[in-house]
Design a protein around this motif. Structure first.
Motif, PDB file in Angstrom:
ATOM      1  N   MET A   1      18.621  31.943  20.065  1.00 53.98           N
ATOM      2  CA  MET A   1      18.152  31.801  21.314  1.00 53.98           C
ATOM      3  C   MET A   1      19.103  30.549  22.115  1.00 53.98           C
ATOM      4  N   GLY A   2      19.706  29.920  21.738  1.00 53.34           N
ATOM      5  CA  GLY A   2      20.884  28.814  22.179  1.00 53.34           C
ATOM      6  C   GLY A   2      21.837  29.553  22.608  1.00 53.34           C
ATOM      7  N   LEU A   3      22.479  30.466  21.791  1.00 58.79           N
ATOM      8  CA  LEU A   3      23.563  31.348  22.471  1.00 58.79           C
ATOM      9  C   LEU A   3      23.274  32.333  23.653  1.00 58.79           C
ATOM     10  N   ALA A   4      22.263  32.688  23.497  1.00 55.91           N
ATOM     11  CA  ALA A   4      21.683  33.742  24.709  1.00 55.91           C
ATOM     12  C   ALA A   4      21.326  32.863  25.938  1.00 55.91           C
ATOM     13  N   GLY A   5      20.598  31.714  25.618  1.00 52.83           N
ATOM     14  CA  GLY A   5      20.250  30.921  26.999  1.00 52.83           C
ATOM     15  C   GLY A   5      21.841  30.164  27.407  1.00 52.83           C
ATOM     16  N   GLY A   6      22.777  30.014  26.590  1.00 53.96           N
ATOM     17  CA  GLY A   6      23.906  29.291  27.082  1.00 53.96           C
ATOM     18  C   GLY A   6      24.653  30.299  27.746  1.00 53.96           C
ATOM     19  N   VAL A   7      24.861  31.703  27.299  1.00 50.98           N
ATOM     20  CA  VAL A   7      25.451  32.735  27.969  1.00 50.98           C
ATOM     21  C   VAL A   7      24.842  32.846  29.401  1.00 50.98           C
ATOM     22  N   LEU A   8      23.676  32.863  29.504  1.00 55.72           N
ATOM     23  CA  LEU A   8      22.965  33.053  30.807  1.00 55.72           C
ATOM     24  C   LEU A   8      22.918  31.924  31.921  1.00 55.72           C
ATOM     25  N   LEU A   9      23.152  30.796  31.387  1.00 57.42           N
ATOM     26  CA  LEU A   9      23.289  29.669  32.322  1.00 57.42           C
ATOM     27  C   LEU A   9      24.735  29.559  32.749  1.00 57.42           C
ATOM     28  N   LEU A  10      25.716  29.951  31.758  1.00 53.22           N
ATOM     29  CA  LEU A  10      26.970  29.953  32.160  1.00 53.22           C
ATOM     30  C   LEU A  10      27.200  30.887  33.273  1.00 53.22           C
ATOM     31  N   ALA A  11      26.438  32.122  33.243  1.00 54.39           N
ATOM     32  CA  ALA A  11      26.729  33.308  34.429  1.00 54.39           C
ATOM     33  C   ALA A  11      26.207  32.574  35.618  1.00 54.39           C
ATOM     34  N   VAL A  12      24.889  32.217  35.481  1.00 50.81           N
ATOM     35  CA  VAL A  12      24.302  31.547  36.727  1.00 50.81           C
ATOM     36  C   VAL A  12      25.211  30.392  37.455  1.00 50.81           C
ATOM     37  N   VAL A  13      25.797  29.559  36.596  1.00 49.18           N
ATOM     38  CA  VAL A  13      26.491  28.382  37.232  1.00 49.18           C
ATOM     39  C   VAL A  13      27.904  28.928  37.762  1.00 49.18           C
TER      40      VAL A  13
ATOM     41  N   TRP B   1      28.312  32.088  38.708  1.00 45.70           N
ATOM     42  CA  TRP B   1      28.049  32.613  39.963  1.00 45.70           C
ATOM     43  C   TRP B   1      27.823  31.886  41.262  1.00 45.70           C
ATOM     44  N   LEU B   2      26.862  31.014  41.152  1.00 44.36           N
ATOM     45  CA  LEU B   2      26.451  30.195  42.166  1.00 44.36           C
ATOM     46  C   LEU B   2      27.695  29.187  42.729  1.00 44.36           C
TER      47      LEU B   2
ATOM     48  N   SER C   1      31.049  29.767  42.154  1.00 46.65           N
ATOM     49  CA  SER C   1      31.989  30.550  42.707  1.00 46.65           C
ATOM     50  C   SER C   1      31.518  30.927  44.024  1.00 46.65           C
ATOM     51  N   ASP C   2      30.291  31.306  44.363  1.00 52.16           N
ATOM     52  CA  ASP C   2      30.032  31.564  45.638  1.00 52.16           C
ATOM     53  C   ASP C   2      30.243  30.208  46.737  1.00 52.16           C
ATOM     54  N   ALA C   3      29.885  29.133  46.202  1.00 54.98           N
ATOM     55  CA  ALA C   3      30.104  27.755  47.232  1.00 54.98           C
ATOM     56  C   ALA C   3      31.469  27.728  47.216  1.00 54.98           C
ATOM     57  N   LEU C   4      32.210  27.682  46.198  1.00 54.54           N
ATOM     58  CA  LEU C   4      33.689  27.490  46.252  1.00 54.54           C
ATOM     59  C   LEU C   4      34.483  28.343  47.261  1.00 54.54           C
ATOM     60  N   PHE C   5      33.997  29.766  47.192  1.00 54.37           N
ATOM     61  CA  PHE C   5      35.057  30.470  47.920  1.00 54.37           C
ATOM     62  C   PHE C   5      34.426  30.859  49.440  1.00 54.37           C
ATOM     63  N   ASN C   6      33.157  30.522  49.457  1.00 57.44           N
ATOM     64  CA  ASN C   6      32.472  30.673  50.846  1.00 57.44           C
ATOM     65  C   ASN C   6      31.863  29.668  51.614  1.00 57.44           C
ATOM     66  N   GLY C   7      31.959  28.504  50.832  1.00 49.31           N
ATOM     67  CA  GLY C   7      31.350  27.294  51.713  1.00 49.31           C
ATOM     68  C   GLY C   7      32.323  26.781  52.639  1.00 49.31           C
ATOM     69  N   HIS C   8      31.652  25.790  53.398  1.00 45.30           N
ATOM     70  CA  HIS C   8      32.404  25.332  54.600  1.00 45.30           C
ATOM     71  C   HIS C   8      32.543  23.903  54.124  1.00 45.30           C
ATOM     72  N   GLY C   9      33.434  23.232  54.844  1.00 46.16           N
ATOM     73  CA  GLY C   9      33.305  21.783  54.994  1.00 46.16           C
ATOM     74  C   GLY C   9      33.561  21.180  53.414  1.00 46.16           C
ATOM     75  N   ARG C  10      32.647  20.182  53.135  1.00 44.95           N
ATOM     76  CA  ARG C  10      32.993  19.643  51.791  1.00 44.95           C
ATOM     77  C   ARG C  10      32.030  20.494  50.484  1.00 44.95           C
ATOM     78  N   ALA C  11      31.654  21.594  50.896  1.00 39.32           N
ATOM     79  CA  ALA C  11      30.843  22.255  50.058  1.00 39.32           C
ATOM     80  C   ALA C  11      31.692  22.852  48.739  1.00 39.32           C
TER      81      ALA C  11
ATOM     82  N   ALA D   1      33.138  20.097  41.754  1.00 37.22           N
ATOM     83  CA  ALA D   1      32.660  18.927  40.884  1.00 37.22           C
ATOM     84  C   ALA D   1      31.685  19.082  39.937  1.00 37.22           C
ATOM     85  N   THR D   2      30.611  19.802  40.624  1.00 37.71           N
ATOM     86  CA  THR D   2      29.456  20.313  39.884  1.00 37.71           C
ATOM     87  C   THR D   2      29.723  21.223  38.773  1.00 37.71           C
ATOM     88  N   MET D   3      30.424  22.196  38.947  1.00 35.70           N
ATOM     89  CA  MET D   3      31.038  23.322  37.966  1.00 35.70           C
ATOM     90  C   MET D   3      31.747  22.429  36.579  1.00 35.70           C
ATOM     91  N   ILE D   4      32.475  21.505  37.135  1.00 34.77           N
ATOM     92  CA  ILE D   4      33.189  20.781  36.075  1.00 34.77           C
ATOM     93  C   ILE D   4      32.303  19.738  35.342  1.00 34.77           C
TER      94      ILE D   4
END
Length: 233
Positions: A27-39, A41-42, A44-54, A60-63
């Protein structure tokens, strides 16, 4: 006796090292893979499509988050062989020879206690109270079926000596395990402790190594995020 080339016989190959039994939380492995995918995805979207300081805040949040997710879901594992128990927790790796283990205890958490009085939690073998209750219900159901089969055996015999009572008794073994998975793992570890605790290869002292490869990125991400938030204005 020598070979035709006057060379001594080849020596026997070395004995392979003792293989580890590896225990991890599915369950830990499955949850970890899911959380990694969510982090990822979100972020990368903010990193490449965000504006200003986003983008910087997303970086920083991903690191910060990615090492944390890995540390608490994918990293934990327990390695056991006939010589020692090695516990890989989120930020430490504890190696305990069996001769130093006093007890393996299960309560709200699974932990190992050494003869020096230290306690180390087994992150990779989390206690599932729900799993214990489910296993208890299965055991109770098996006991009821067995009792019913014993009571009805004489009355339920047919021409060939087999009746509904016999079927009920035989079906009791097919309803599932009577122990929760984490408790069965602890039983395996206790069996190794009983068999190997006094052996010569199991002697030695406890060693602890901090996982700087996990802690350093987490700290770097936290520091970067604080700097960005403080200087954001």
């Amino acid at each position: 006796m020598t070979t035709p080339d006057n060379k001594p016989p080849a020596s026997q190959p070395p004995v392979p090292a003792v293989k580890d039994r590896i225990y991890r939380s599915p369950m830990g492995l499955a949850g970890g893979v899911l959380l990694l995918a969510v982090v990822a995805w979100l972020g990368s979207d903010a990193l490449f499509n965000g504006h200003g300081r986003a983008p910087w805040l997303a970086l920083a949040t991903m690191i910060l988050l990615l090492p944390l997710v890995i540390a608490f879901t994918l990293r934990p594992a327990v390695f056991a062989n006939e010589e020692r128990l090695r516990i890989r927790n989120p930020y430490r790796v504890i190696t305990v020879p069996w001769a130093e283990v006093e007890a393996l205890r299960s309560g709200f958490t699974n932990e190992v206690r050494t003869k020096s009085g230290a306690k180390y939690q087994l992150w990779a073998v989390p206690v599932s109270l729900r799993g214990r209750k489910r296993a208890e219900r299965r055991a109770a159901s098996a006991a009821r079926r067995s009792a019913t089969g014993s009571a009805g055996l004489g009355a339920g015999l047919g021409a060939r000596g087999v009746g509904f009572g016999g079927l009920g008794a035989g079906g009791a073994d097919t309803i599932g395990p009577a122990r929760a998975e984490s408790d069965k793992i602890m039983d395996d570890l206790r069996d190794l402790l009983d068999r190997c605790g006094d052996g010569e290869p199991a002697q030695g002292g406890t060693t602890i190594r901090w996982a700087y490869e996990v802690a350093a990125p987490t700290l770097a991400g936290a520091v970067l995020l604080v700097i960005l938030l403080v200087t954001g204005g």
